[in-house]
Every structure is written in structure tokens, then in C-alpha cells.
Design a protein around this motif. Sequence first.
Motif, PDB file in Angstrom:
ATOM      1  N   UNK A 172     100.192  35.687   3.307  1.00 26.24           N
ATOM      2  CA  UNK A 172     100.905  34.512   2.800  1.00 26.24           C
ATOM      3  C   UNK A 172     101.291  33.529   3.907  1.00 26.24           C
ATOM      4  N   UNK A 173     101.064  33.914   5.161  1.00 26.53           N
ATOM      5  CA  UNK A 173     101.359  33.008   6.273  1.00 26.53           C
ATOM      6  C   UNK A 173     100.146  32.184   6.682  1.00 26.53           C
ATOM      7  N   UNK A 174      99.000  32.464   6.106  1.00 28.49           N
ATOM      8  CA  UNK A 174      97.770  31.754   6.460  1.00 28.49           C
ATOM      9  C   UNK A 174      97.622  30.517   5.586  1.00 28.49           C
ATOM     10  N   UNK A 175      97.332  29.387   6.211  1.00 26.97           N
ATOM     11  CA  UNK A 175      97.072  28.139   5.488  1.00 26.97           C
ATOM     12  C   UNK A 175      95.963  27.391   6.203  1.00 26.97           C
ATOM     13  N   UNK A 176      95.360  26.452   5.494  1.00 28.96           N
ATOM     14  CA  UNK A 176      94.312  25.639   6.115  1.00 28.96           C
ATOM     15  C   UNK A 176      94.854  24.887   7.327  1.00 28.96           C
ATOM     16  N   UNK A 215      87.228  40.653  -2.588  1.00 26.94           N
ATOM     17  CA  UNK A 215      88.193  41.414  -1.803  1.00 26.94           C
ATOM     18  C   UNK A 215      89.347  40.540  -1.319  1.00 26.94           C
ATOM     19  N   UNK A 216      89.572  39.414  -1.980  1.00 35.13           N
ATOM     20  CA  UNK A 216      90.636  38.513  -1.576  1.00 35.13           C
ATOM     21  C   UNK A 216      90.144  37.088  -1.487  1.00 35.13           C
ATOM     22  N   UNK A 217      91.030  36.130  -1.714  1.00 36.85           N
ATOM     23  CA  UNK A 217      90.629  34.723  -1.757  1.00 36.85           C
ATOM     24  C   UNK A 217      91.088  33.924  -0.533  1.00 36.85           C
ATOM     25  N   UNK A 218      91.674  34.580   0.452  1.00 39.81           N
ATOM     26  CA  UNK A 218      92.162  33.828   1.615  1.00 39.81           C
ATOM     27  C   UNK A 218      91.041  33.049   2.298  1.00 39.81           C
ATOM     28  N   UNK A 219      89.861  33.617   2.391  1.00 37.73           N
ATOM     29  CA  UNK A 219      88.744  32.932   3.022  1.00 37.73           C
ATOM     30  C   UNK A 219      88.375  31.659   2.252  1.00 37.73           C
ATOM     31  N   UNK A 220      88.362  31.749   0.942  1.00 39.11           N
ATOM     32  CA  UNK A 220      87.972  30.617   0.101  1.00 39.11           C
ATOM     33  C   UNK A 220      89.062  29.558   0.051  1.00 39.11           C
ATOM     34  N   UNK A 221      90.314  29.992  -0.126  1.00 38.96           N
ATOM     35  CA  UNK A 221      91.402  29.047  -0.378  1.00 38.96           C
ATOM     36  C   UNK A 221      91.989  28.440   0.890  1.00 38.96           C
ATOM     37  N   UNK A 222      91.947  29.157   2.009  1.00 42.83           N
ATOM     38  CA  UNK A 222      92.664  28.698   3.197  1.00 42.83           C
ATOM     39  C   UNK A 222      91.814  28.650   4.471  1.00 42.83           C
TER      40      UNK A 222
END
Length: 332
Positions: A172-176, A215-222
Motif C-alpha cells: 500500500x506504500x507503492x504508487x506511480x 498474483x497481484x495488481x501492483x505492477x499494473x496499477x502502480x
Amino acid sequence: MPAPAPRIALTFGDFSGIGPELAVRLLAEPKNLETVRVSALVSPEEFAAACAAAGVEVPTTDEPRTGAVHLVGSDLQDVPVPIAETSVAAGTRVIRDLEKALRLFEDGEADAIMFLPLNKTSLHLAGMDEEDELRWFARQLDFDGFTSEVNVIPGLITSRVTSHVPISDVARSISAARVRQAIGLLRDVVRGTGIGSPRLAVAALNPHAGENGQFGREEIDHIAPGVELAHEVDGIDVSGPYPSDTLFLKAWDGDFDGVVTMYHDQGQIAMKLLGFSDGVTVQGGLPVPISTPAHGTAYEIVGKNLAGLGPSQRAFDIASGLAAQTASRRAR
């Protein structure tokens, strides 16, 4: 007229440890004084004693110039520090020297700072409340922007999107925006090593880079959007996210000059497996360029001149490169 040589404010680190002997051995290398002006935060007496203990001779000067070391003294140069043990005195000396180095930068008398190894126990005994030097520097500078340690070993340089946070807080600390900032910091430090157009890569967070969201959307979303911003808007040669279980092999083979990681151990495990004793840390993101060797104070070998000079030399080289960047900006 040629531009004046960039200036480095050099602190000797914790006087209980190997910092002073490393500092004078570093300065005894003639090439290190050829293109930069060094201001050392020690008294003439301290400098002479360190040189005698290390068996070296280093020219000194009353004003900043190349070829010699400018001794600017320390506010606590007359306060004794016990050798090879933690103490309030040792930590207080470190803090006051770093404060003075920051003042030299802010007053335009230094373009970068390098410090020799510190001891966090002594720093905390002396009243440093922050978890690490990076947060302390940020507070001293009243800086609330993005910061990240940038770690350097021969052949690999990394920055982090998150650092000293629990694993449960990483995603939750990762952002673009944070990914983009970590890429920019890494680009600047790699340039400071002499690589003008670095090739950078970004590590994924999830297994198989998320496997298209399975396996998670962090790569796609951020992460991917942050990479795109850095590439398209900032003009940085960066790609990813790549699965981290293979990315470091590619970087080590020379495919990339630097890697942005998502959390502390993702990059640190690779760095320490590949070069545990060779690391340098850059306090990335601050308005002041600051570098230091990544090892500790090594109380067990104080006074024996056994400490390897490699990390200190690399930290000095990086400080020199970053100082040149600062001097160039100031001259515009």
C-alpha cells in the motif's frame, strides 16, 4: 577561466572507530585531491595524529584548493572520545560535525558531503531519535519530499520505493509517483559514477511480475505507470517491471546500470550476496548530495590499519561526481 573545482565537506565519522584512519589514507591518495577541493571537519592536531597513526603524509591548506586538504575544524574538536566503544561523546561529535557539514553546503562552501562510518548506538545515546541518518538529515533540512537510500557496489546500484517499513505496509506504500521518484534518484546517482546515460530497470513486487494480475495488481496499477512516467515524461532509459528473481542476474551481467527495488530486502539481499564488504550508501532525494561507505565502525580493528579502503574510495568518487553536478547547477 576554467570552472572552480567542486568542493566536498568530509567528516571523519565516529572517532571511536576506523573513520579517522580511513579518512587520512583516502586523502593520502594524490589523485583524490587533483580535481576536488576537500574541507575536513577536524583540527590540525587531530589531522596530524590520524596521519601519524596511519603512517601517511597529506598536505594541508588554509583555504580551499586542489592538491591539499582544507582543515575547517570541529565544534567539539577538544572533547575527548573513548576509543573502540560506544559513548555519548562519540555520538555527539558525529552529530555536531554533520550539522556543520550541512551548514557548509547551505552557505555555498561545499557541493557535497561525505562521512566516514558512524555507530547508531552512539548516535542514539547522544539524542538522535530518528531510525537512521537519512531521516535525521531530512529533519535537519526540513525536507519532506521523497527520499531513499541508494546502495552501490561494483557492478550494481539500487534505489528503493519503500525502505524501513514493515512488509505488511509495502504494497500500500507503492504508487506511480514514488516509483517515478525512485527512478529519478537512481538516474542521478548513476550519473554521479560517470555513466552519462544510464540504463535502468525496475523490479516487480509480486511473483512473476504479477502474472498479468493473477498474483497481484501492483505492477499494473502502480509500478508500470511509474516506469512509463519516468520514461516518457522524464526521458529516462528505464524499463520494467521485471520479476526480481531473475532481474539481478541480468543487471550483474551488465544489461542494466541500476535497479529500482520495491522494498528493503529485495535489493539488499542481492547487494550483500554480491558485495557485502564493498558497499556505499547515498542519502538519495535530499537537496544535499551525501555519500558514505556502507560498513560500520569496526571497533575490533581500530588503530591497526587493516580496514579496506575500497568502499571509502567509491564513496569519495561518488561524492566527487555528485559535487560536480551541484557545482554545475550553482554556476548556471
